[in-house]
Write an enzyme that holds these catalytic residues in place. Structure first.
Site, short mmCIF file in Angstrom:
data_model
loop_
_atom_site.label_atom_id
_atom_site.label_comp_id
_atom_site.label_asym_id
_atom_site.label_seq_id
_atom_site.Cartn_x
_atom_site.Cartn_y
_atom_site.Cartn_z
N THR A 15 -27.95 -1.76 26.55
CA THR A 15 -28.12 -2.78 25.54
C THR A 15 -29.54 -3.30 25.59
O THR A 15 -30.06 -3.61 26.65
CB THR A 15 -27.17 -3.98 25.79
OG1 THR A 15 -25.84 -3.51 25.73
CG2 THR A 15 -27.37 -5.06 24.77
N LYS A 47 -24.11 -4.58 18.14
CA LYS A 47 -24.17 -5.68 19.10
C LYS A 47 -24.81 -6.92 18.51
O LYS A 47 -25.05 -7.90 19.21
CB LYS A 47 -24.94 -5.24 20.34
CG LYS A 47 -24.38 -3.98 20.97
CD LYS A 47 -25.33 -3.46 22.02
CE LYS A 47 -25.09 -2.00 22.27
NZ LYS A 47 -26.15 -1.42 23.06
N SER A 143 -30.64 -4.18 29.23
CA SER A 143 -31.27 -3.15 30.05
C SER A 143 -32.71 -2.87 29.66
O SER A 143 -33.56 -2.68 30.51
CB SER A 143 -30.47 -1.85 29.95
OG SER A 143 -29.15 -2.05 30.36
#
Length: 193
Positions: A15, A47, A143
């Protein structure tokens, strides 16, 4: 990102969420990759989305998907309760997230924004407003968050359009972070949305 409950090193990754507030508009962009260890599980996850009945709040999440959706639903209820006041709703959600026995175990972070503010929400009760210079601010989580943040900061002086800035910074993050891809979902609030 190790799974704290089981001690396993393999966990869900992938993500990158970036928020850019510039020129009276705020953009939140998120990539679509979900990975488990070294395997891409899904390349086109969404997301980032609009929140609440007011449709003036946008948000993106990093972390466990089910946990994030639970938090989005809670935030939507808080927005309804506080007539769309994002800051108040976020603070009340953060209080619940930190103190509620069930919510305390949820593993996610969020960037949420309306036309006036952009906030990072965490499970430790944090409601963080990124430092703004001349009304402009940049925030990133996930991340590849540090890659996207660095790219956006480097480009901010040269790109006046927040959506173009966010898209370019996310493209750079996707080039260097194996847990980030270029399948973006982008939402904007503010004039001209």
């Amino acid at each position: 990102m190790a799974d704290r409950r089981s001690g396993h090193l393999d966990s869900w990754h992938g993500t990158t969420i970036l928020g850019v507030k510039k020129g009276g508009r705020t953009v939140i962009a998120g990539d679509g990759q979900v990975s488990l260890g070294n395997t891409i599980i899904k390349p086109n996850a969404k997301k980032v989305r609009r929140l609440g009945e007011y449709d003036k709040v946008i948000g993106g999440f990093a972390g466990a998907t089910a946990d994030a959706f639970t938090l989005f639903e809670r935030l939507e209820r808080k927005l309804e309760q506080y007539q769309g006041q994002l800051m108040r709703a976020a603070v009340e959600l953060a209080k619940d997230w930190r103190t509620d026995k069930y919510l305390r175990n949820l593993e996610a972070m969020m960037i949420v924004a309306d036309a006036g503010s952009m906030l990072i929400l965490t499970g430790t009760g944090d409601v963080l407003e990124p430092e703004a210079e001349d009304g402009n601010a940049i925030a990133a989580i996930g991340s590849g968050g540090n890659y996207a943040l660095a790219a956006a900061r480097a480009l901010a002086e040269y790109e006046p359009d927040p959506e173009k800035l966010a898209r370019r910074a996310m493209a750079i993050a996707a080039e260097v972070c194996v847990f980030t891809n270029d399948r973006l979902t982008v939402e904007t609030v503010g004039p001209g949305e």
